[in-house]
Design an enzyme around this catalytic site. Sequence first.
Site, PDB file in Angstrom:
ATOM      1  N   SER A  33      -8.089  21.712  -0.367  1.00  0.00           N
ATOM      2  CA  SER A  33      -7.655  23.051   0.028  1.00  0.00           C
ATOM      3  C   SER A  33      -6.152  23.056   0.235  1.00  0.00           C
ATOM      4  O   SER A  33      -5.536  22.002   0.456  1.00  0.00           O
ATOM      5  CB  SER A  33      -8.349  23.437   1.341  1.00  0.00           C
ATOM      6  OG  SER A  33      -7.813  24.619   1.887  1.00  0.00           O
ATOM      7  N   TYR A  35     -12.158  21.834  10.090  1.00  0.00           N
ATOM      8  CA  TYR A  35     -12.258  21.993   8.635  1.00  0.00           C
ATOM      9  C   TYR A  35     -10.940  21.609   7.969  1.00  0.00           C
ATOM     10  O   TYR A  35     -10.921  20.843   6.995  1.00  0.00           O
ATOM     11  CB  TYR A  35     -12.623  23.434   8.313  1.00  0.00           C
ATOM     12  CG  TYR A  35     -12.640  23.765   6.838  1.00  0.00           C
ATOM     13  CD1 TYR A  35     -13.789  23.552   6.069  1.00  0.00           C
ATOM     14  CD2 TYR A  35     -11.513  24.294   6.203  1.00  0.00           C
ATOM     15  CE1 TYR A  35     -13.802  23.852   4.718  1.00  0.00           C
ATOM     16  CE2 TYR A  35     -11.523  24.598   4.853  1.00  0.00           C
ATOM     17  CZ  TYR A  35     -12.676  24.375   4.116  1.00  0.00           C
ATOM     18  OH  TYR A  35     -12.679  24.676   2.765  1.00  0.00           O
TER      19      TYR A  35
END
Length: 248
Positions: free
Chosen positions: A138, A151
Amino acid sequence: MILNDRTILLTGGSNGIGRALALRFAELGNTVIALGRDEARLAEVSALSPRIHARQCDLEDAAQRVELAEWVVKEHPDLDVIFNNAAVQYRFDVTQPIDLVKAQQQLEINLLAPLHLASLLVDHLATRPKPAIVNTTSALAFTPLVEIGVYSATKAALHSLSISMRYQLRERGIDVIEVLPPKVDTTIGAELRDDPNSTQGGMPVPELVRQAVAGLESGEQEILIGLSAQAKVDPEAIFHRLNNENSH
């Protein structure tokens, strides 16, 4: 990376980015083994193409990962690509006692499962021509979004591990590739929204898949998409941008 006539083990293949990737890979003439926890969703995906084979697996469970690796080598000996795409995302707030179960689930699925699964299949991949391991991380690998700090941390750790894996596996002939999406319009992190069935906005999934596939085909080791390119160059600026936007 040639994306034709490959056999791809794709985690998180029943919805969102994974579902779209499974369909696109099948369209390109690959065999896809789509993994997920939801058997009904897996059945829907596999019904869309004869090239997609569904396999139910809870990647949070290490024993199931071992069983999966043994099964896939036996049933799909042509396996030459692992695409670690599965992830879960929950709210994070260290100002109060954290939900340890949710924190551990993110660590297990987002970080340990890709590492463990890759390690279980390295010897098999090394026997195949031009094998690859692809990890979805990400833009948050470079700078965290505070609201989903655990996360973000798992994506940062998987980014670091991808570099280490690339170095360790270079002499085994296994490419290690990282796909770094920006915020994508999927339902991940449903608990962060008033309507858990709504999407989070961001880049449309088809556009993400288009850019990811283009990066794979062009041989990029780090496929920086959208905000990821900016986050790598100037993580502090993107940190303030993301977290200021998120606070309003």
